[in-house]
Motif scaffolding. Sequence first.
Motif, mmCIF file in Angstrom:
data_model
loop_
_atom_site.group_PDB
_atom_site.id
_atom_site.type_symbol
_atom_site.label_atom_id
_atom_site.label_comp_id
_atom_site.label_asym_id
_atom_site.label_seq_id
_atom_site.Cartn_x
_atom_site.Cartn_y
_atom_site.Cartn_z
ATOM 1 N N LEU A 30 4.103 145.097 122.284
ATOM 2 C CA LEU A 30 5.265 144.213 122.311
ATOM 3 C C LEU A 30 6.216 144.486 121.148
ATOM 4 O O LEU A 30 7.434 144.558 121.323
ATOM 5 C CB LEU A 30 4.809 142.749 122.295
ATOM 6 C CG LEU A 30 5.910 141.692 122.349
ATOM 7 C CD1 LEU A 30 6.699 141.791 123.643
ATOM 8 C CD2 LEU A 30 5.307 140.299 122.200
ATOM 9 N N GLU A 31 5.643 144.660 119.939
ATOM 10 C CA GLU A 31 6.510 144.860 118.782
ATOM 11 C C GLU A 31 7.245 146.201 118.802
ATOM 12 O O GLU A 31 8.240 146.386 118.089
ATOM 13 C CB GLU A 31 5.704 144.741 117.474
ATOM 14 C CG GLU A 31 4.557 145.730 117.364
ATOM 15 C CD GLU A 31 3.235 145.127 117.816
ATOM 16 O OE1 GLU A 31 2.187 145.549 117.295
ATOM 17 O OE2 GLU A 31 3.259 144.230 118.689
ATOM 18 N N ALA A 35 9.068 132.648 128.410
ATOM 19 C CA ALA A 35 10.496 132.511 128.132
ATOM 20 C C ALA A 35 10.789 132.661 126.642
ATOM 21 O O ALA A 35 11.829 133.206 126.256
ATOM 22 C CB ALA A 35 10.995 131.159 128.639
ATOM 23 N N CYS A 36 9.874 132.181 125.792
ATOM 24 C CA CYS A 36 10.058 132.355 124.338
ATOM 25 C C CYS A 36 10.132 133.837 123.984
ATOM 26 O O CYS A 36 10.946 134.249 123.154
ATOM 27 C CB CYS A 36 8.908 131.696 123.585
ATOM 28 S SG CYS A 36 8.921 129.891 123.619
ATOM 29 N N ALA A 42 13.777 136.051 122.902
ATOM 30 C CA ALA A 42 13.790 136.344 121.459
ATOM 31 C C ALA A 42 14.342 137.743 121.203
ATOM 32 O O ALA A 42 14.031 138.684 121.945
ATOM 33 C CB ALA A 42 12.387 136.229 120.888
ATOM 34 N N PRO A 43 15.136 137.928 120.154
ATOM 35 C CA PRO A 43 15.668 139.262 119.841
ATOM 36 C C PRO A 43 14.592 140.246 119.393
ATOM 37 O O PRO A 43 14.749 141.453 119.546
ATOM 38 C CB PRO A 43 16.666 138.993 118.710
ATOM 39 C CG PRO A 43 16.950 137.533 118.762
ATOM 40 C CD PRO A 43 15.708 136.892 119.282
ATOM 41 N N THR A 81 10.835 135.560 117.190
ATOM 42 C CA THR A 81 10.301 134.689 118.237
ATOM 43 C C THR A 81 9.968 133.322 117.634
ATOM 44 O O THR A 81 9.508 133.225 116.492
ATOM 45 C CB THR A 81 9.037 135.308 118.852
ATOM 46 O OG1 THR A 81 9.368 136.586 119.403
ATOM 47 C CG2 THR A 81 8.468 134.434 119.952
ATOM 48 N N ASP A 82 10.182 132.273 118.407
ATOM 49 C CA ASP A 82 9.878 130.910 117.946
ATOM 50 C C ASP A 82 8.376 130.668 118.089
ATOM 51 O O ASP A 82 7.905 130.031 119.030
ATOM 52 C CB ASP A 82 10.677 129.893 118.762
ATOM 53 C CG ASP A 82 10.572 128.478 118.208
ATOM 54 O OD1 ASP A 82 9.726 128.249 117.320
ATOM 55 O OD2 ASP A 82 11.327 127.600 118.677
ATOM 56 N N TRP A 83 7.616 131.197 117.118
ATOM 57 C CA TRP A 83 6.155 131.136 117.209
ATOM 58 C C TRP A 83 5.625 129.715 117.086
ATOM 59 O O TRP A 83 4.577 129.391 117.672
ATOM 60 C CB TRP A 83 5.533 132.047 116.148
ATOM 61 C CG TRP A 83 5.717 133.498 116.470
ATOM 62 C CD1 TRP A 83 6.559 134.376 115.854
ATOM 63 C CD2 TRP A 83 5.057 134.231 117.510
ATOM 64 N NE1 TRP A 83 6.470 135.612 116.442
ATOM 65 C CE2 TRP A 83 5.553 135.562 117.461
ATOM 66 C CE3 TRP A 83 4.101 133.897 118.476
ATOM 67 C CZ2 TRP A 83 5.118 136.546 118.346
ATOM 68 C CZ3 TRP A 83 3.674 134.878 119.357
ATOM 69 C CH2 TRP A 83 4.182 136.181 119.284
#
Length: 443
Positions: A289-290, A330-331, A335-336, A341-343
């Motif tokens: 993912l990263e 959706a988070c 997220a850019p 990300t809104d962890w």
Amino acid sequence: MARADRPAVTPEAADGPPVAESARRAVEAVWRIESARIVGALARYTGDFALAEDVAQEALAEALVAWSRDGAPASPVGWLLATARRRAIDAFRRRSALDERYAALAGPLADGELSSGAAGAPERADDLPWDPDRVDDDVLALMFTACHPVLSPEARVALTLRVVAGLSSEEIARAFLVPVPTVQARITRAKKTIAAAHVPFELPPPEDRRERLGAVLSVLYVIFTEGSTATAGEDLLRVDLAYEAVRLARMLAALLPAEPEVYGQLALFELTAARFPARTGPDGEAVLLEDQDRRRWDRSAIRRGLAALGRASTLGRGLGPYGLQASIAACHATAPSVRETDWERVVLLYEALGRVAPSPVVELNRAVAVAMASGPEQALRTVDELAVSGRLSGSHLLPTVRGELLTRLGRTAEARAELELAARLCRNTRERSVLLRKAAALG
């Protein structure tokens, strides 16, 4: 009764010339798009679920020959339905069942009408040998029948992919890495179980529908999950399988527009599938993912997923398990970057998910989110508790996460041992390669 598998049927007649490629493509296209409606209509007409699927397959085999010889008819669906209904009548004849049931089936077909290759199929929608007002009900009844609780989970998946998605036994076997005879046996047993239990081909009454809907959603979830991260084999993704689940989820949402969890599941599928283009490299290797290029994510799928999630939110008094998972997806989708990300929100969503659908995998994923939001120490305590409980024994997921957390804490030797254990337990070649590469990087 002789069977012919869906256009895995070899494109040539048994005793005749090769079937034209155009005819084969036409048959495959019609079956892929209309199989559920065709089998559903036939099941309603015959009252026999197994017979409906059998005669539909026989009509396909006949179409390969007739359409090559005469060209595709103006109404391919009508042609297949009429041919399949004649096959059903023949079956009832062989069973010496020529009374009221035969009369009801044969009534619309005048003597010599719509004989194979002799007369054209109906050309207007009003002439289709089914009730147009019942089409949606037929498809929905087919889903509920294929996912009936009397069947085992494995049988539900196989039967759904066969009769609702229109996949052949070979395609199902390839998707789940099991032998073709195993899939065929599951389908055969499922049909016999449905017949023995006298399961009617009909929509369950409204008061029972929501309870039965859970089985349908769970089958689609299994299909999508296997497609989005294959359990075993050489490929990380099986996109055809995943996209088939997306298609069926869209169909279900259209048929049950007032069910919030149907839209929650559709949102989860769309938002997860949106990342597929960036999840593998040029040679099929897994991309974490990263490291993914978010510009390659499917923005149209993200918009569809967010719209479906909004619909799920407005229909219910709160999100269910699929809607909560979609909110987590959706988070990530909006997220850019991983860092942005809104962890903290992801942690809260996993906590809510753990209350409505508790499982060790949910706890493990929450630990990952906690590590991203607050650091690895607290997360490692949760993971260690899971390890002691033994609830994820034999899964590569727990040592994978534990290895990552230990790496972040600088406990390199322990981290390497965990990642090597995860690699030994992992059955997917692409995931295993990532784990081994990470372990090797630790020296």
